[in-house]
Design a protein around this motif. Structure first.
Motif, short mmCIF file in Angstrom:
data_model
loop_
_atom_site.label_atom_id
_atom_site.label_comp_id
_atom_site.label_asym_id
_atom_site.label_seq_id
_atom_site.Cartn_x
_atom_site.Cartn_y
_atom_site.Cartn_z
N LYS A 1 -55.81 12.10 23.37
CA LYS A 1 -56.03 12.62 22.18
C LYS A 1 -57.15 12.22 21.39
CE LYS A 1 -51.58 13.56 19.91
NZ LYS A 1 -51.26 14.70 20.33
N ALA A 2 -57.73 10.91 21.68
CA ALA A 2 -58.95 10.25 21.17
C ALA A 2 -60.21 11.07 21.61
CB ALA A 2 -58.86 8.88 20.96
N SER B 1 -53.64 8.09 29.87
CA SER B 1 -53.20 7.40 28.68
C SER B 1 -53.28 8.60 27.58
CB SER B 1 -54.45 6.51 28.26
OG SER B 1 -54.46 6.35 26.86
N LEU C 1 -53.14 8.17 24.65
CA LEU C 1 -53.94 7.71 23.34
C LEU C 1 -55.52 8.36 23.80
CD1 LEU C 1 -54.54 5.92 20.77
CD2 LEU C 1 -55.30 4.28 22.67
#
Lengths: 289, 280
Positions: free
Chosen positions: B122-123, B117, B119
């Motif tokens: 990066k998170a 993922s 997302l």
């Protein structure tokens, strides 16, 4: 005409760059269609859209009366780089596809189906080998067996033989032709190789250079269905077809837009090189729309 | 030159270097004989260094004898301060194994999540970047305060130091799976879970195992320091205890054994890596 595969006005754009747009093409059931064109014209993108691995910026593709929405087991892909799973054996690679197709099959049924297609591509005895132990030609045979084993409606081939040496390529072309003839498989293939296209295809689609590539013509292959590699070059129209395609690749693929002919992307002209040219002045290109 | 003769010559050079090192060591710590006359009672207090000119550093023969003694009786137990070196190593290995396996259970699923993922990749990146460079021993006081058990705290320190290389390598391996293999799975309409186990896991396995190999090396480095801090048992405690006993012979013996065990752990992971690596 029977439209088993119908490409309807597809386009692919990356930002401001248009790879191609307004592409229309239909392929009959059981037909063997080759697309030929230079690198970068978007042939592979067209094939990936057909496979469902890529989606068009506009337009649709309809296969067997259903619009394509993503990949499907009905459309098997033979990848240029064979894309075998190196941690699986020959049997394991083919069985993986079979078990994806028929999830409820028993181990035994899966093995039997896989074995059938391993035998078909002439790899009997190599079931336990891993891809690293196989030659390039054998790897591609596994790729073909894997694609066929799921009994797809369409086989999509992306320059399947381009990484092979000439001798192996010839043998594999013979095999593919034999298998497709016996199974009546619908095939859509991309190639760079003029002789390969003439030997295998019923119809050869000529694609101009990108960006904004177009389907210029469809060459109707005059060779009989029953053809042998050894004597296709003796067919009276063989060289007319070959020269026509080579002319296209060498010059017309670049200058097509400047030819100034009216080009209707929805009705790509079907040409039969050599047939009408015999009765017409030499400069009139042979075309039957 | 064939490779077997190269191996042979390399072995020969190794043996020669070893022999030279042992000889230099032996000569370096050799006693110089009686240095001065002193009252026998006083001499007893001063020890051999002062009276015989003997180096405080044990020679290779002393260490060899001690090593042999330990190897012959690795598992004796004469109370908390006198256990066989085998028992101490077993304690250390058990702590490393516990912390390490815990790290495997956490790092591989999270690594999969990060790799699959964008997302989460990066998170979670800022957290990883900040937590990764922290010396694992810096966690020790916090662990002792919250866990309130020294042995469990050591395991926690091993867990935290093994986590990062595995996490980062798993994420990288998962993200770098060849697109064609994923395309094969897509054209075969393979579901997400089946794809994770049948395509991504085997494809990323060599990278994951490389991370695990780095982790086990770091864990073995850290356990010695951690056990020096928490005390009680383990090879790190043994080293510190023998230092307090001024038994340099035992310290050197322990150093050698730590090296050998570390090498064996690395060898096991290297073997495992080879098992899951398939050439194309």
């Amino acid at each position: 005409m029977d439209k088993f595969i119908s490409i309807e006005g597809i386009a692919k754009r990356y930002g401001a760059t248009t790879i191609f747009q307004d592409l229309w093409l239909s392929v009959p059931r059981g037909g063997f269609t080759c697309v030929i064109g230079h690198s970068g014209c978007g042939k592979t993108t067209v094939l990936n859209i057909l496979a469902g691995l890529d989606s068009p910026s506009a337009g649709v593709v309809i296969v067997d009366d259903q619009a394509i929405e993503g990949p499907s087991l009905d459309r098997a892909v033979i990848f240029q780089s064979h894309a075998l799973l190196p941690w699986r054996t020959v049997m394991g690679n083919v069985a993986y596809a079979v078990s994806s197709r028929w999830r409820r099959h028993s181990r035994d049924q899966i093995q039997r189906q896989a074995q059938k297609f391993i035998d078909l591509v002439g790899l009997t005895g190599a079931e336990g080998k891993r891809p690293a132990e196989l030659s390039g030609g054998m790897k591609q045979r596994v790729g073909i067996a894997r694609a066929l084993s799921i009994e797809p409606k369409i086989m999509l081939m992306d320059e399947p033989f381009s990484a092979l040496d000439a001798l192996t390529r010839g043998t594999l072309q013979d095999e593919v032709r034999r298998i497709c003839r016996t199974t009546g498989q619908t095939v859509f293939m991309i190639t760079h190789d003029v002789d390969e296209a003439i030997y295998l295809a019923d119809r050869i689609v000529l694609m101009t250079n990108g960006p904004d590539a177009k389907l210029a013509e469809i060459v109707d292959n005059p060779l009989p269905k029953e053809r042998a590699r050894a004597d296709i070059h003796r067919h009276p129209l063989y060289y007319a077809v070959r020269n026509h395609i080579i002319d296209f690749l060498v010059t017309r693929s670049k200058s097509f837009a400047q030819e100034g002919r009216a080009h209707d992307p929805r009705a790509v002209p079907l040409v039969r090189p050599g047939i009408i040219a015999n009765q017409s002045p030499p400069d009139a290109s042979a075309r039957v729309a | 030159m064939t490779s077997s003769s190269l191996t042979l010559r390399a072995a020969l050079v190794s043996i020669l270097l070893f022999a030279a090192f042992i000889l230099a060591w032996h000569l370096g710590v050799r006693g110089t004989g009686a240095v001065q006359q002193m009252d026998p009672e006083y001499a007893k207090l001063m020890g051999l260094t002062a009276t015989q000119g003997k180096s405080a550093m044990p020679g290779p023969l002393d260490v060899g004898a001690k090593l042999w003694e330990h190897v012959r009786r690795p598992f004796y137990d004469n109370g908390p301060n006198d256990k066989g070196v085998g028992i101490q190593l077993a304690f250390s290995i058990a702590r490393v194994a516990a912390g390490y396996l815990l790290a495997v259970l956490v790092a591989i699923p999270i690594g999969f999540l990060i790799g699959m993922s964008p997302l989460f990749s990066k998170a979670l990146d800022p957290f990883i970047q900040v937590l990764k460079p922290i010396s694992p021993l810096a966690w020790m006081p916090l662990a002792l305060y919250t866990i309130k058990d020294s042995s469990l705290s050591a395991i926690f320190v091993i867990f935290i130091c093994s986590l990062w290389p595995m996490l980062i390598n798993t994420a990288f391996g998962v993200a770098a799976v060849r697109k064609e293999w994923l395309n094969v799975a897509r054209t075969l309409e393979v579901g997400t879970l089946r794809r994770a186990f049948t395509i991504i896991l085997p494809a990323a396995a060599p990278t994951i195992l490389t991370g695990m190999r780095i982790s086990i090396g770091i864990a073995w480095l850290v356990i010695v320091a951690a056990e020096m801090l928490v005390g009680g048992t383990g090879i790190g405690y043994f080293v510190w205890n023998e230092w307090n006993n001024l038994s340099i012979t035992n310290v050197i013996t322990a150093i050698l054994l730590i090296g050998v065990v570390g090498m064996l752990l690395d060898l096991i992971l290297a073997r495992l890596t080879r098992l899951v690596t398939f050439p194309e």
